[in-house]
Structure formats: structure tokens, C-alpha cells
Design an enzyme around this catalytic site. Structure first.
Site, short mmCIF file in Angstrom:
data_model
loop_
_atom_site.label_atom_id
_atom_site.label_comp_id
_atom_site.label_asym_id
_atom_site.label_seq_id
_atom_site.Cartn_x
_atom_site.Cartn_y
_atom_site.Cartn_z
N ASN A 160 0.85 -1.19 0.00
CA ASN A 160 0.00 0.00 0.00
C ASN A 160 0.88 1.24 0.00
O ASN A 160 2.11 1.13 -0.06
CB ASN A 160 -0.95 -0.02 1.21
CG ASN A 160 -0.16 -0.11 2.50
OD1 ASN A 160 0.60 0.78 2.84
ND2 ASN A 160 -0.31 -1.23 3.22
N GLY A 218 0.01 1.19 17.00
CA GLY A 218 -0.02 0.52 15.69
C GLY A 218 -0.31 1.55 14.62
O GLY A 218 -1.46 1.88 14.36
N LYS A 264 9.69 -16.60 -10.67
CA LYS A 264 8.84 -15.55 -11.25
C LYS A 264 7.68 -16.18 -12.03
O LYS A 264 7.91 -17.08 -12.85
CB LYS A 264 9.67 -14.68 -12.19
CG LYS A 264 8.89 -13.52 -12.74
CD LYS A 264 9.72 -12.69 -13.68
CE LYS A 264 8.83 -11.70 -14.40
NZ LYS A 264 9.46 -11.07 -15.52
N PRO A 292 -2.35 -12.04 10.49
CA PRO A 292 -2.69 -11.83 11.90
C PRO A 292 -2.98 -10.36 12.17
O PRO A 292 -2.36 -9.50 11.55
CB PRO A 292 -1.41 -12.27 12.63
CG PRO A 292 -0.33 -12.23 11.61
CD PRO A 292 -0.97 -12.46 10.27
N ILE A 304 -2.19 -7.64 14.31
CA ILE A 304 -1.12 -7.41 15.30
C ILE A 304 -1.64 -6.58 16.48
O ILE A 304 -1.39 -6.90 17.65
CB ILE A 304 0.07 -6.69 14.62
CG1 ILE A 304 0.59 -7.55 13.46
CG2 ILE A 304 1.18 -6.41 15.62
CD1 ILE A 304 1.55 -6.83 12.54
N PHE A 322 -4.57 3.13 14.71
CA PHE A 322 -4.99 4.11 13.72
C PHE A 322 -6.10 3.46 12.90
O PHE A 322 -6.12 2.23 12.76
CB PHE A 322 -3.83 4.48 12.79
CG PHE A 322 -2.99 5.61 13.31
CD1 PHE A 322 -2.11 5.41 14.36
CD2 PHE A 322 -3.08 6.88 12.74
CE1 PHE A 322 -1.34 6.44 14.85
CE2 PHE A 322 -2.32 7.93 13.22
CZ PHE A 322 -1.44 7.71 14.28
O1 PMT Z 1 2.83 6.17 6.58
P1 PMT Z 1 2.23 7.46 6.11
O2 PMT Z 1 2.39 7.65 4.61
O3 PMT Z 1 2.68 8.65 6.90
O4 PMT Z 1 0.63 7.34 6.32
C1 PMT Z 1 0.12 7.27 7.61
C2 PMT Z 1 -1.04 6.25 7.70
C3 PMT Z 1 -2.21 6.73 6.85
C4 PMT Z 1 -0.58 4.88 7.19
C5 PMT Z 1 -1.40 6.15 9.22
O5 PMT Z 1 -1.80 7.39 9.68
C6 PMT Z 1 -2.56 5.16 9.43
O6 PMT Z 1 -3.72 5.47 9.33
N1 PMT Z 1 -2.18 3.89 9.74
C7 PMT Z 1 -3.09 2.75 9.90
C8 PMT Z 1 -3.39 2.20 8.54
C9 PMT Z 1 -4.26 0.98 8.59
O7 PMT Z 1 -3.83 -0.10 8.21
O8 PMT Z 1 -5.43 1.11 9.14
P2 PMT Z 1 -6.51 -0.05 9.31
O9 PMT Z 1 -7.79 0.65 9.55
O10 PMT Z 1 -6.48 -1.03 8.18
O11 PMT Z 1 -6.03 -0.82 10.60
C10 PMT Z 1 -6.49 -0.47 11.91
C11 PMT Z 1 -5.39 -0.67 12.91
O12 PMT Z 1 -5.06 -2.07 13.02
C12 PMT Z 1 -4.08 0.03 12.60
O13 PMT Z 1 -3.57 0.51 13.81
C13 PMT Z 1 -3.20 -1.07 12.02
O14 PMT Z 1 -1.81 -0.83 12.30
C14 PMT Z 1 -3.70 -2.29 12.77
N2 PMT Z 1 -3.63 -3.56 12.02
C15 PMT Z 1 -4.34 -3.76 10.89
C16 PMT Z 1 -4.30 -4.96 10.25
C17 PMT Z 1 -3.49 -5.99 10.78
N3 PMT Z 1 -3.40 -7.16 10.19
N4 PMT Z 1 -2.77 -5.77 11.89
C18 PMT Z 1 -2.84 -4.56 12.53
O15 PMT Z 1 -2.19 -4.38 13.55
#
Ligand code: PMT
Length: 414
Positions: free
Chosen positions: A222, A285, A301, A319, A321, A337
Site C-alpha cells: 500500500n 499501531g 517468477k 494476523p 497485530i 490508527f
Molecule cells: O505512513 P504514512 O504515509 O505517513 O501514512 C500514515 C497512515 C495513513 C498509514 C497512518 O496514519 C494510518 O492510518 N495507519 C493505519 C493504517 C491501517 O492499516 O489502518 P486499518 O484501519 O487497516 O487498521 C487499523 C489498525 O489495526 C491500525 O492501527 C493497524 O496498524 C492495525 N492492524 C491492521 C491490520 C493488521 N493485520 N494488523 C494490525 O495491527
């Protein structure tokens, strides 16, 4: 990278085809000035001779718990006390099981019980053996006991199959060892500020994207640049915290005083988080972790076939995290986040509850001027009974404000 000079490393080689790579590891360690002693299990000697490891390490190899000659020279208790770090490499499924269950019936298992040195385990086995529930249970036991788990890697295996279970390459193991000593060094050589809202706190943070391999040249990922997470790591350090930053692939410089652990995939990230979560008071996170990864990683490949206009890649869930961290006992104060393109507040509040965390920071990523890969950001933080919006600001400025809020909420939680 930390200096490996004068470090004392005990390598325990167990039975597996990857044992043939250990002389290369010993040679590289000695090139760095590390003193290496080697212990071999009976199984290891089916794959490589003690003489080879004796020649490259410059010391006799230890292989017997009840060897009077060895006990007269450097006995097993002395060996266990001598090491700064013990690395079990390759660690077979059997070695992992024996270690997890505290066996003490050979030199390897007894040494590992009789030491207070940190132990790193470098798994190597067939992919089905690795993913077997029994092995995964044993690995979880080892993690819970504070053992470091390095790898395994994914790719083609000695048995001809493709998947997770390959031993890390000697150069990667060397990097892990350097990072390990670097972490201990940086904690001592770069102290956090002696005052500040997070003085005395240990903070673990994830940042950047993850990459999920499709084949050796392609991956799913991403647009996360890591800027928000790195800015938070810097602000937390400035506020007095000891910060470990687990970073997906991104090209940003490590903030001053912060210990950085680089990872690639979501499973790598989870392993690194599991290795460092032990002492964390606060977990953030911020990484954009890929929700799914390809079920199969092609060893070569993938080629286009004539007449085929579509390709289907089967994905499996990664998973979670953040949810895993928040479910630990005791769990750190956990901050997530939420990157959303619509209905931002509702989705963020739903994640706050579902992941069992204390604070969530909602990021509207539908606007390219904020969120992914931008220099600025605009967010709203939600917790069980409150919320706070932050006006558009540089990620550095916003990080300072968010760290203020996180430290206040953390203080109120303890
Ligand atoms: O890196 P930059 O370019 O500065 O951009 C910042 C950002 C937009 C990436 C950051 O501000 C942000 O929003 N990060 C979280 C992105 C995300 O994956 O969000 P989510 O809604 O999919 O996940 C929710 C939360 O679960 C997040 O804290 C994520 O780290 C965590 N997660 C998600 C999936 C997973 N398998 N494991 C996780 O821990």
C-alpha cells in the site's frame, strides 16, 4: 549496526539440512571479532561433521552432556554462563518442541535451561511442519517465555515444496544478531530524555507498509510512507520514552535515539512485535498492515501463459497485530490508527471496540493531501468516553500533539 567484536556467542546446531549453512555463519561472525562456541545435537551430526565446525570456530565442538573430558575443560554449566547470546540454528521442529517443554536430557536442552543468557531460535523445516498446530503452539510458548524467534523465511525448500519454513540466510541471521546487540547497545548509549511526559516509559510502535510476496519479484502493498509513524517515534523519544520502532519497508532515516527493527511482511512484523512487546508500557499501531497475503508464494517468477487474460491469486488473512497486542496479559496501553475513506468516525469507533484498544486515531485517507504519503495530516482521536479533533498540521507537529494526548490518556489508565 552494533559491533560484534568480543561478543560471546553459543551456537547450538540441531538436526536439519540447513545445518550445512552454519559454517558460513560462524565464519562471518568470527570476521566480526565474535567469539563462537558450537554445540551440536546427535541429529545435527547426520548433516555436518563436528570437525568442520571445530575448524571454522577454532574451538572443539561440544556434543555430549556426560563427556568427562568436556566437563573437565568447559563444562555445560560454564558454557551456559559464558554466552552473551545463545542462537539455536537451525532449530528443527523437534528442537523447538523440546525447548518449549523444558527437556533436560541432552547437552542442548540442558544448556538452554541452565542459562540466563537470551536465546534466539532460528527455525528451519518443511512448510507443513512449520504450520502444524503443534509447532505453532510450541513457538507461542517460546515467545511467551521471552525467546527470540528469527524467521523462518518463505520460498522454495530443500524438499522441493514452496512456503514458510526456510531458515534465514547466514547474512540475515548476522543482521538479527547485530540488531539484537544494537538494541541493547542503543538502550544504553542513547538514553531518552531525563524528563518529559513519557519519561521512564517503554514505547513500541509500528510504522510504514508491509509487503506480501507473490513471487520473488512481485508483492502486494500500500502507499504508506512511514512518515506518520516515524514522526510519532521521534516525538515519543523527545517526550522521554525509550522507543522501539518496527518499520515496514520505507526509506526514512531512523529518528535519533530510537531503536529500529526493519521488517517486510505482516508476519515478520508480528514476530518483531512479539519479540519486543515484553516490556512495553505503550503500543502504537501506525503501520498500514496488509490485511491479506497470498496463500502460496511462487518460488520462481510467475510467467504469463498465452491465451490467459485473468489470473486468480488466493489470499489468506494476516494476523491482526494490534488486536493480538491488546489481548495480551498484561497488555500495554494500546493505540491504533483507522485509515478510512468514508464513514470515518463510525468505522474508527467500531475498531476501537473490536480490537480491545484504549485509543484510536481516525485518518480520512480519501483526501490525498492528508493520510498516506502526505507531509500533513488531519485526524480525530476517539476513546471510550471522549474524542478530540486535530486541525491539519505537519505530521511532525501532529505527532507532538498526539503524543501529548497519548501520555495523558496513559497516565489516567494507570
Ligand atoms: O505512513 P504514512 O504515509 O505517513 O501514512 C500514515 C497512515 C495513513 C498509514 C497512518 O496514519 C494510518 O492510518 N495507519 C493505519 C493504517 C491501517 O492499516 O489502518 P486499518 O484501519 O487497516 O487498521 C487499523 C489498525 O489495526 C491500525 O492501527 C493497524 O496498524 C492495525 N492492524 C491492521 C491490520 C493488521 N493485520 N494488523 C494490525 O495491527
Amino acid at each position: 549496526m552494533a559491533s560484534l567484536s568480543n561478543r560471546k556467542l553459543l551456537l547450538i546446531v540441531t538436526g536439519g539440512i540447513a545445518a550445512y549453512k552454519t559454517p558460513e555463519l560462524v565464519r562471518r561472525l568470527r570476521d566480526h571479532g565474535t567469539e563462537v562456541r558450537v554445540v551440536m545435537t546427535k541429529g545435527a551430526k547426520a548433516f555436518i561433521t563436528p570437525l568442520t565446525l571445530q575448524a571454522v570456530s577454532g574451538h572443539p565442538v561440544h556434543d555430549d552432556l556426560l563427556d568427562p573430558a568436556a566437563e573437565a575443560a568447559m563444562g555445560h554449566i560454564e558454557l551456559a554462563r559464558w554466552a552473551d547470546l545463545i542462537v539455536v540454528v537451525p532449530a528443527s521442529a523437534s528442537a523447538i518442541a523440546r525447548l518449549a517443554h523444558g527437556f533436560a536430557d541432552d547437552l542442548f536442552s540442558t544448556l538452554c535451561l541452565a542459562t540466563d543468557a537470551p536465546i534466539a531460535v532460528v527455525p528451519a523445516m518443511n512448510r507443513l511442519m512449520w504450520s502444524a498446530p503443534a509447532t505453532q503452539r510450541n513457538v507461542e510458548l517460546l515467545r511467551a517465555d521471552g525467546k527470540l524467534i528469527w524467521g523462518p523465511a518463505e520460498g522454495s525448500q530443500a524438499c522441493g515444496e514452496v512456503g514458510a519454513g526456510r531458515m534465514l540466510e547466514p547474512s540475515q541471521i548476522l543482521e538479527q544478531i547485530q540488531t539484537f546487540f544494537g538494541n541493547t547497545t542503543s538502550l544504553h548509549s542513547e538514553p531518552a530524555a531525563t524528563s518529559g511526559a513519557l519519561h521512564g516509559c517503554q514505547l513500541l510502535i509500528t510504522a510504514g507498509p508491509t509487503r506480501e510476496a507473490i513471487d520473488p519479484v512481485r508483492y502486494l502493498s500500500n502507499h504508506s510512507s512511514g512518515k506518520m509513524g516515524f514522526a510519532l517515534a521521534a516525538a515519543a523519544h523527545a517526550a522521554g520514552a525509550q522507543v522501539t520502532l518496527v518499520a515496514g519497508p520505507c526509506s526514512l532515516a531512523t529518528p535519533n535515539g530510537v531503536t529500529r527493527v526493519d521488517v517486510t511482511s505482516a508476519t515478520d512484523m508480528q514476530r518483531a512485535v512479539a519479540e519486543h512487546i515484553g516490556h512495553a508500557d505503550i503500543f502504537i499501531g501506525c503501520a498500514a498492515v496488509a490485511d491479506f497475503r497470498p496463500v502460496q508464494v511462487a518460488g520462481q517468477k510467475m510467467k504469463k501463459s498465452q491465451g490467459e487474460d485473468h489470473m486468480v491469486i488466493e489470499l489468506v488473512k494476516n494476523p491482526d497485530i494490534l488486536a493480538w497486542v491488546a489481548a495480551q496479559t498484561p497488555a500495554p496501553f494500546s493505540v491504533g490508527f483507522a485509515a478510512e475513506t468514508h464513514d470515518v468516525a463510525n468505522y474508527a469507533k467500531e475498531k476501537l471496540q473490536r480490537k480491545g484498544i484504549q485509543l484510536i486515531i481516525a485518518n480520512d485517507v480519501s483526501d490525498p493531501a492528508i493520510g498516506f504519503n502526505s507531509d500533513d495530516n488531519t485526524v480525530t482521536a476517539y476513546w471510550a468516553d471522549g474524542e478530540q479533533s486535530f486541525a491539519t498540521a505537519s505530521k511532525e507537529r501532529l505527532a507532538e500533539q498526539l503524543i501529548d494526548l497519548i501520555s495523558q490518556r496513559y497516565e489516567q489508565s494507570i
